[in-house]
Design an enzyme around this catalytic site. Structure first.
Site, PDB file in Angstrom:
ATOM      1  N   TYR A  17      25.236  40.932  43.035  1.00 29.60           N
ATOM      2  CA  TYR A  17      25.392  40.645  44.645  1.00 29.60           C
ATOM      3  C   TYR A  17      24.496  41.536  45.494  1.00 29.60           C
ATOM      4  CZ  TYR A  17      29.519  39.583  41.989  1.00 29.60           C
ATOM      5  OH  TYR A  17      30.429  38.860  41.032  1.00 29.60           O
ATOM      6  N   TYR A 144      39.583  33.990  42.263  1.00 31.38           N
ATOM      7  CA  TYR A 144      38.342  34.422  41.813  1.00 31.38           C
ATOM      8  C   TYR A 144      38.342  34.261  40.365  1.00 31.38           C
ATOM      9  CZ  TYR A 144      34.309  36.841  40.532  1.00 31.38           C
ATOM     10  OH  TYR A 144      33.115  37.172  39.853  1.00 31.38           O
ATOM     11  N   ASP A 245      44.735  33.838  33.803  1.00 36.06           N
ATOM     12  CA  ASP A 245      43.423  34.974  33.752  1.00 36.06           C
ATOM     13  C   ASP A 245      43.902  36.413  33.934  1.00 36.06           C
ATOM     14  OD1 ASP A 245      41.268  36.085  34.329  1.00 36.06           O
ATOM     15  OD2 ASP A 245      40.508  35.127  36.165  1.00 36.06           O
ATOM     16  N   LYS A 274      37.205  42.314  30.186  1.00 36.08           N
ATOM     17  CA  LYS A 274      36.976  43.461  30.572  1.00 36.08           C
ATOM     18  C   LYS A 274      37.424  44.965  29.884  1.00 36.08           C
ATOM     19  CE  LYS A 274      36.670  42.172  35.510  1.00 36.08           C
ATOM     20  NZ  LYS A 274      35.573  42.602  35.922  1.00 36.08           N
TER      21      LYS A 274
END
Length: 428
Positions: A17, A144, A245, A274
């Site tokens: 980003y 997200y 998720d 993760k």
């Protein structure tokens, strides 16, 4: 690392980003151990981010390192097409043991975003096998789920970083996010929007995908567990698969091993990533039921159409096995509980700061929501100068420290956050 290397980095290398015209400053890390990152000048800073939720046991963990060294002497990678290996088999056995009994079929991939893509493909192939053309995914606003195109299509199209791609992405369905916070009273109005959309689109919805309890990049909101219960009831009533998720929240971060345990509901598909390898090497997993797996296997293709090159990478699987072995000792429960207690004692009072509109704590997650947007460049420099690594976004300063962090180091993270709030220059 030399100054010329840093200039090369700024000129040629994209970071997450970031811009190549006006890149955000980067800090050269030459080593790491425990909760400390070591800068090129020798200074150590406390990592409050667990390298984006992943390094839950800290850096250079001897158990994880030993597993990686042992595996690399055997084989670091082998294709998974037509080949299997002990590390993958052991990992899948462990994942089946850790997750609800219903979830017994596993697809291993190489990142959280791909785990989401796999889940979406599973949903579409499931309905194709049943002779129905269902392609819409229902989720909630402020969601997200990752940066790949399928994942972006189920991330909030209006409030996310991905809105510039809206003209290209598939159009999915977004119900209102629940307003009832985790510790508040449940407001039954929170499910109305979701219920209306699911009833109206019953024959086009392929599945529901949610981040259970914690909406991460969508604002670090913690919503009420009853919302998950109500969603599960609707999915059962209309025979729609439910996907959770848990890429950010899995493996103990919220105080439960999986965040969906706060609501005592079970998904039909579960995405993990993760922290699955303790932050050592990238890996992800998508778990589903035997019913969905068998239905897909009876589709026109007779197989599931996905296969990453680094699927079930032996090094990653070995790290994941070692990570789960550490977690099975159950020290994580005490560690996360101690972090939560300290956050409640010293972070929650920041709610009284004039620049703060809310403070939220759940497990080993602490969030300070500010009244103004944060100048990332300036505040990041302030944090590093004061010996901590915290990376805010928008109006949020949040920490998700490694579980092994000491109370002393956690107090320092909180203290430096408080000091940053006193500086007018950091807020736009």
């Amino acid at each position: 690392m030399s100054q010329s290397d840093m200039l090369f980095d700024a000129k040629h290398i994209w970071h997450p980003y970031s811009s190549l015209i006006k890149p955000v400053s980067c800090y050269s890390i030459i080593s790491a151990k425990g909760v400390y990152l070591k800068l090129k000048n020798g200074k150590k800073i406390i990592d409050g981010m667990s390298s984006w939720w992943s390094t839950i046991h800290g850096y250079n963990n001897p158990i994880l390192n030993k597993a990686l060294k042992k595996q690399i002497k055997k084989i670091s990678h082998v294709m998974f097409g037509g080949i299997t290996h002990p590390s993958a088999i052991l990992l899948c056995k462990k994942l089946i043991k850790l997750t609800p009994k219903k979830l017994e079929c596993i697809f291993l991939s190489d990142s959280g975003s791909i785990a989401i893509e796999v889940a979406i493909k599973m949903l579409i192939q499931y309905w194709e096998a049943l002779g129905q053309n269902r392609t819409k995914i229902l989720t909630i606003k402020n969601a997200y789920h990752g940066d790949t195109f399928g994942a972006m299509s189920i991330s909030d199209p209006n409030n996310s970083m991905h809105k510039i791609y809206n003209h290209f992405l598939p159009k999915n369905l977004f119900a209102n996010a629940p307003c009832s916070n985790f510790n508040d009273h449940w407001n039954s109005n929170d499910i109305i929007s979701f219920k209306k959309i699911i009833k109206k689109n019953i024959f086009t919805i392929a599945g529901v995908i949610l981040e259970p309890i914690v909406q991460s990049v969508g604002g670090m909101k913690f919503y009420h567990p009853i919302f998950l219960k109500k969603v599960k009831e609707l999915c059962q009533n209309y025979s729609i698969p439910l996907v959770f998720d848990e890429i950010a929240t899995g493996f103990g971060r919220t105080g439960k091993f999986f965040a969906f345990e706060h609501a005592n509901v079970i998904p039909d598909i579960l995405c993990l990533g993760k922290a699955i390898t303790g932050g050592t090497i990238t890996l992800a997993a998508t778990l589903t039921s035997r019913h969905i797996a068998n239905t897909i296997s009876n589709s026109s293709t007779r197989c599931f159409m996905h296969g990453p090159t680094y699927m079930a990478n032996p090094l990653a699987c070995s790290a994941a096995n070692a990570n789960i072995k550490i977690l099975e000792k159950n020290q994580w429960q005490e560690q996360v509980s101690n972090i939560e207690k300290e956050l409640n004692i010293n972070l929650l009072p920041l709610i009284n700061h004039p620049r703060v509109i809310d403070v939220r704590v759940l497990g080993a997650i602490g969030v300070v929501e500010c009244s103004k947007f944060i100048n990332l460049e300036l505040i990041q420099n302030f944090f590093v100068k004061n010996g901590v690594w915290i990376r805010p976004f928008r109006k949020l300063i949040y920490i998700v420290p490694p579980y092994i962090i000491s109370i002393e180091d956690l107090k320092k993270l909180i203290y430096i956050i408080k000091k940053s709030l006193d500086q007018n220059i950091f807020f736009i």
